[in-house]
Design a protein around this motif. Structure first.
Motif, mmCIF file in Angstrom:
data_model
loop_
_atom_site.group_PDB
_atom_site.id
_atom_site.type_symbol
_atom_site.label_atom_id
_atom_site.label_comp_id
_atom_site.label_asym_id
_atom_site.label_seq_id
_atom_site.Cartn_x
_atom_site.Cartn_y
_atom_site.Cartn_z
ATOM 1 N N ARG A 58 0.838 -1.216 0.000
ATOM 2 C CA ARG A 58 0.000 0.000 0.000
ATOM 3 C C ARG A 58 0.865 1.255 0.000
ATOM 4 N NH1 ARG A 58 -3.056 -2.803 3.737
ATOM 5 N NH2 ARG A 58 -2.104 -1.656 5.455
ATOM 6 N N GLU A 59 1.909 1.255 0.826
ATOM 7 C CA GLU A 59 2.777 2.432 0.890
ATOM 8 C C GLU A 59 3.555 2.615 -0.406
ATOM 9 O OE1 GLU A 59 4.917 3.055 4.491
ATOM 10 O OE2 GLU A 59 3.150 2.635 5.721
ATOM 11 N N GLU A 61 2.502 1.712 -3.316
ATOM 12 C CA GLU A 61 1.524 2.193 -4.299
ATOM 13 C C GLU A 61 1.223 3.665 -4.066
ATOM 14 O OE1 GLU A 61 -2.365 0.528 -6.587
ATOM 15 O OE2 GLU A 61 -2.122 -0.062 -4.500
ATOM 16 N N ARG A 62 1.095 4.054 -2.810
ATOM 17 C CA ARG A 62 0.851 5.461 -2.488
ATOM 18 C C ARG A 62 1.970 6.346 -3.027
ATOM 19 N NH1 ARG A 62 2.142 6.444 3.256
ATOM 20 N NH2 ARG A 62 4.156 6.618 2.285
ATOM 21 N N ASP A 63 3.198 5.847 -2.936
ATOM 22 C CA ASP A 63 4.365 6.604 -3.403
ATOM 23 C C ASP A 63 4.630 6.416 -4.894
ATOM 24 O OD1 ASP A 63 4.741 7.568 -0.844
ATOM 25 O OD2 ASP A 63 6.193 6.020 -0.304
ATOM 26 N N GLU A 64 3.723 5.701 -5.578
ATOM 27 C CA GLU A 64 3.776 5.492 -7.020
ATOM 28 C C GLU A 64 4.983 4.681 -7.487
ATOM 29 O OE1 GLU A 64 3.277 9.259 -8.966
ATOM 30 O OE2 GLU A 64 1.512 9.753 -7.779
#
Length: 120
Positions: A58-59, A61-64
């Motif tokens: 998730r992290e 993905e959040r940071d792309e």
């Protein structure tokens, strides 16, 4: 690239995984479009709870750094290493904020060095 954990490290397991994926992207060991193991498979391989791996994903993905394509799984983002972009945006926001607060350039840089643990 093989992801591993150091059980003696003070760094939480999700952060160890997150850091290794980012480093793999930066080094070229992980290329844009590379498929990552499923959350369950990686959790089983490393002896972790699935929620630990899911948090790392998730992290990322959040940071792309990665992108999840539903049932197809998680992949290294086609944009490659987005962490530099995120750092640049954070630096711009910091610069704008310290200017608005009237903090001088020398003091603003000293604050950053202290936050990074860099001694003068």
């Amino acid at each position: 690239m093989i992801l591993t954990l150091d059980p003696h490290s003070p760094t939480p397991p999700f952060e160890q995984l997150r850091s290794q994926v980012i480093e793999g992207v930066r080094s070229g060991a992980l290329a844009p479009g590379d498929k990552l193991p499923t959350v369950r498979r990686l959790a089983d391989d490393l002896g972790l709870a699935a929620n630990t791996v899911a948090r790392a994903y998730r992290e990322l993905e959040r940071d792309e750094v990665i992108e999840t394509r539903g049932r197809l799984g998680s992949f290294i983002a086609v944009t490659g290493d987005a962490t530099h972009k995120q750092a640049q945006l954070a630096a711009i926001a910091y610069a704008e904020r310290v200017r608005a607060l009237g903090v001088g350039e020398t003091e603003a840089l000293a604050i950053v060095r202290a936050a990074l643990g860099i001694r003068p």
